[in-house]
Design a protein around this motif. Structure first.
Motif, short mmCIF file in Angstrom:
data_model
loop_
_atom_site.label_atom_id
_atom_site.label_comp_id
_atom_site.label_asym_id
_atom_site.label_seq_id
_atom_site.Cartn_x
_atom_site.Cartn_y
_atom_site.Cartn_z
N LEU A 142 0.82 -1.22 0.00
CA LEU A 142 0.00 0.00 0.00
C LEU A 142 0.86 1.26 0.00
CD1 LEU A 142 -2.86 -1.09 2.43
CD2 LEU A 142 -2.94 -0.95 -0.06
N THR A 143 1.99 1.20 0.68
CA THR A 143 2.90 2.36 0.71
C THR A 143 3.61 2.51 -0.64
OG1 THR A 143 3.23 2.01 3.07
CG2 THR A 143 4.82 3.42 1.96
N HIS A 144 4.13 1.39 -1.16
CA HIS A 144 4.88 1.41 -2.41
C HIS A 144 4.01 1.85 -3.58
CE1 HIS A 144 6.84 -0.40 -6.02
NE2 HIS A 144 7.94 0.03 -5.41
N SER A 145 2.76 1.38 -3.60
CA SER A 145 1.86 1.73 -4.71
C SER A 145 1.23 3.11 -4.51
CB SER A 145 0.74 0.68 -4.83
OG SER A 145 -0.11 0.71 -3.69
N GLU A 146 1.40 3.67 -3.31
CA GLU A 146 0.79 4.96 -2.95
C GLU A 146 -0.73 4.91 -3.08
OE1 GLU A 146 3.04 8.43 -4.64
OE2 GLU A 146 4.23 6.82 -5.53
N ALA A 147 -1.30 3.78 -2.63
CA ALA A 147 -2.76 3.59 -2.71
C ALA A 147 -3.48 4.64 -1.88
CB ALA A 147 -3.13 2.19 -2.24
N LYS A 148 -4.51 5.25 -2.45
CA LYS A 148 -5.27 6.30 -1.77
C LYS A 148 -6.53 5.75 -1.08
CE LYS A 148 -2.47 9.40 -3.39
NZ LYS A 148 -1.37 9.83 -2.52
N ALA A 149 -6.99 4.57 -1.56
CA ALA A 149 -8.21 3.99 -1.00
C ALA A 149 -8.10 2.47 -1.09
CB ALA A 149 -9.43 4.49 -1.75
N ILE A 150 -8.93 1.79 -0.31
CA ILE A 150 -8.94 0.33 -0.35
C ILE A 150 -10.35 -0.20 -0.07
CG2 ILE A 150 -8.15 0.17 2.08
CD1 ILE A 150 -6.79 -2.51 1.29
N PHE A 151 -10.77 -1.17 -0.88
CA PHE A 151 -12.01 -1.90 -0.64
C PHE A 151 -11.70 -3.07 0.28
CE2 PHE A 151 -12.98 0.19 -4.68
CZ PHE A 151 -14.31 0.59 -4.50
N ILE A 152 -12.48 -3.22 1.32
CA ILE A 152 -12.25 -4.28 2.31
C ILE A 152 -13.40 -5.29 2.23
CG2 ILE A 152 -11.92 -4.83 4.76
CD1 ILE A 152 -9.73 -2.99 3.89
N GLY A 153 -13.05 -6.55 2.02
CA GLY A 153 -14.04 -7.63 2.00
C GLY A 153 -13.87 -8.54 3.19
N PRO A 154 -14.71 -9.58 3.28
CA PRO A 154 -14.58 -10.53 4.39
C PRO A 154 -13.26 -11.27 4.29
CG PRO A 154 -16.17 -11.31 2.76
CD PRO A 154 -15.79 -9.94 2.34
N MET A 155 -12.61 -11.50 5.41
CA MET A 155 -11.32 -12.18 5.42
C MET A 155 -11.01 -12.67 6.83
SD MET A 155 -8.55 -9.04 5.32
CE MET A 155 -9.35 -7.96 4.16
N PRO A 156 -10.13 -13.67 6.96
CA PRO A 156 -9.68 -14.08 8.29
C PRO A 156 -8.72 -13.03 8.85
CG PRO A 156 -8.57 -15.35 6.58
CD PRO A 156 -9.55 -14.48 5.89
N ASP A 157 -8.60 -12.97 10.15
CA ASP A 157 -7.65 -12.05 10.82
C ASP A 157 -7.79 -10.61 10.32
OD1 ASP A 157 -6.57 -14.36 12.04
OD2 ASP A 157 -5.26 -14.69 10.33
N VAL A 158 -9.05 -10.17 10.20
CA VAL A 158 -9.29 -8.85 9.63
C VAL A 158 -8.72 -7.73 10.51
CG1 VAL A 158 -11.60 -8.53 10.65
CG2 VAL A 158 -11.03 -7.40 8.49
N GLY A 159 -8.70 -7.93 11.85
CA GLY A 159 -8.15 -6.93 12.75
C GLY A 159 -6.68 -6.68 12.48
N GLU A 160 -5.94 -7.76 12.24
CA GLU A 160 -4.50 -7.68 11.94
C GLU A 160 -4.30 -6.92 10.61
OE1 GLU A 160 -2.13 -11.29 10.74
OE2 GLU A 160 -1.50 -11.14 12.82
N PHE A 161 -5.16 -7.21 9.64
CA PHE A 161 -5.08 -6.57 8.33
C PHE A 161 -5.33 -5.06 8.46
CE2 PHE A 161 -6.71 -5.02 4.31
CZ PHE A 161 -5.89 -5.63 3.36
N MET A 162 -6.39 -4.71 9.20
CA MET A 162 -6.74 -3.29 9.36
C MET A 162 -5.64 -2.52 10.08
SD MET A 162 -9.65 -2.98 7.81
CE MET A 162 -10.47 -1.46 8.32
#
Length: 524
Positions: free
Chosen positions: A71-91
């Motif tokens: 996300l840093t390297h691509s300089e992403a400005k936004a992200i769509f978040i879907g269902p996933m395991p360990d979502v707290g860690e991802f966020m």
């Protein structure tokens, strides 16, 4: 189970494209997508492209450091978040200030915006114009077995060329039904399932939970099925759990029963409608392909990489040579660079699906291409007289034992993987006197007495060793307790074993046994 029809998909994509434009991002801004495979993954990808932005896919099980880096390297400005395991860690790994948009599924955390709210609040986008084919449309970060992921640039021309080429060799045969379960952050699932399904107007079913793969495959009964060798290995284990090999062999020899048994097995697996069955990402052992053929299922092996948009070679129903990865696909120029006396050398490609290079990395991009513009795959192979490609290893995947001799592990792993008690395997030897094969056991292997497993493994090891040079021969087999997974860091998100991680984890144990040539099998 929710069904979304094509007209509704288009309406949601257009409204989301307007919503993204209203965020005030500059043209070409990068917008990421993560979460397990869902219809909204497709819709977000299409909306990003329609609004003139660049999509960046992330695996739902991506390590936090990799999430941060991408996300840093691509300089992403936004992200769509879907269902996933360990979502707290991802966020927790998201950079500060990134805009988050929640897909409308349970267990997706609170985000800056919600998909349904944005769709309702924005009019459908009407000003779409086809972009310049050379315009960047997506960044696909390679999962890689070492180092930071590299952002492979994919433009419109790359995407269209590969999708149209695949559909030339695999045309529609009536109403098509796809089963999407391989990671959408990977180039293959994006092209062969997402893009192809749009072209064909096909139904797409999405896997709800990896543990339910066998159950839901039977429910979906797709007309096309794609998998990695590990998936086919586990399908085989599931069949043999219900019907042991001896009984299966006996029934297949009875003419009146053989056809009935094959049909019943295919229906039980969920592959009775499948017109195309492909395997990729890693070599599938020939004995496993032959086993599937015995029950009336032809698995076709193909080959490709993110850098050529997974458009390289494939076996086809009318042109299938076991052990090969098929012939070059239409329009894909292929060569073996500087072949040795066996005809082996680096496999290289040139065609309109090949990436322009790595994002923000001119040095690595320069290394990716030859002076005359051919893509260097890093894979070693040979082409037979009929144009079929055989992969013999990685140019850089060879290792040197303490004897100072080089060993290419891939062919040796492929030869031993005929043993159905093995689930996963990896040959190591750097820092050892002689190579050692490390394996995890399949369900069939775990159910057998240790002595029986050992006898089978030693017999197959000796058969393989008889074909090898002395310095290549497997000294012993180490059977380890824990399965290799994405979670424990031994596999990439595309289910490739990380050899360096295997070496790191088991080397202390192997070094203790190095030089002991009497013990053929060690249990962790």
């Amino acid at each position: 189970m929710e069904t979304i029809h094509l007209a509704e998909c288009e309406a949601q994509v257009r409204s989301m494209a307007t919503a993204l434009r209203n965020l005030g991002l500059e043209p070409g801004a990068r917008i990421a997508i993560s979460g397990r495979n869902t219809a909204h993954w497709f819709l977000a990808d299409l909306a990003i492209a329609m609004a003139g932005y660049v999509s960046v896919g992330l695996y739902p099980k991506q390590a936090p450091e990799a999430v941060k880096y991408i996300l840093t390297h691509s300089e992403a400005k936004a992200i769509f978040i879907g269902p996933m395991p360990d979502v707290g860690e991802f966020m927790g790994a998201l950079p500060q200030g990134i805009i988050t948009i929640a897909f409308p599924y349970p267990d997706v955390p609170a985000c800056t915006y919600n998909w349904d709210d944005l769709v309702r609040a924005n009019e459908p986008f009407a000003g779409y114009q086809a972009p310049d084919p050379k315009q960047l449309i997506s960044l696909i970060y390679t999962s890689g077995t070492t180092g930071n992921p590299k952002g492979v640039m994919i433009n419109g021309e790359n995407l269209m060329f590969a999708t149209q080429g695949l559909l030339k060799v695999m045309p529609a045969q009536g109403q098509e039904r796809f089963f999407s379960y391989l990671p959408l952050a990977h180039a293959f699932e994006r092209g062969a399932v997402e893009m192809a399904s749009i072209y064909l107007g096909a139904e797409v079913w999405f896997l709800e939970n990896l543990d339910k793969l066998a159950e839901q495959l039977k429910e979906v009964a797709p007309t096309r099925f794609y998998g990695v060798p590990l998936v086919y290995n586990r399908i085989q284990s599931g069949v043999l759990k219900k019907m042991p090999q001896e009984k299966l062999d006996r029934l297949l020899k009875i003419p009146l029963l053989s056809s009935y048994v094959k049909k019943k097995i295919k229906k039980g697996i969920g592959l009775h409608n499948a017109r195309y069955l492909f395997v990729g990402a890693a070599p599938m052992p020939v004995p496993l392909m032959q086993w599937f053929q015995k029950i009336g299922i032809t698995v076709l092996q193909g080959y490709g990489m993110t850098e050529n948009n997974i458009y390289a070679t494939a076996n086809l129903p009318h042109a299938n040579r076991l052990g090969s990865v098929g012939r070059a696909l239409p329009g894909a120029d292929m060569r073996i660079y500087e072949p040795d006396d066996k005809g082996e050398g680096e496999i290289q490609f040139k065609h309109p699906g090949v990436t322009p290079g790595y994002y923000k990395d001119p040095e690595k991009t320069a290394e990716l291409f030859t002076a005359d513009g051919w893509l260097r795959t890093g894979d070693k192979g040979r082409i037979d007289q009929d144009g079929y490609l055989f992969i013999t290893g990685r140019v850089k995947d060879i290792f040197k034992t303490l004897k100072g001799k080089y060993v290419a592990p891939a062919p040796i792993e492929g030869a031993l993987s005929r043993n159905t008690d093995i689930d996963q395997l990896c040959l190591v030897g750097a820092g050892l006197k002689q190579p050692v094969m490390i394996v995890t056991l399949s369900q069939a292997g775990l159910a057998k007495p240790r002595e029986e497993v050992e006898q089978g493994l030693v017999a197959d090891m000796e058969a393989v060793n008889a074909t090898l040079e002395p310095h290549e021969q497997i000294a012993k087999i180490l059977i380890v307790k824990d399965a290799w997974t994405i979670d424990n860091g031994i596999m990439t998100p595309t289910m490739k074993v990380k050899r360096n991680e295997v070496e790191k984890r088991y080397m202390p144990l192997l070094q203790r046994h190095d030089g002991d040539y009497k013990t053929k099998v060690i249990w962790e």
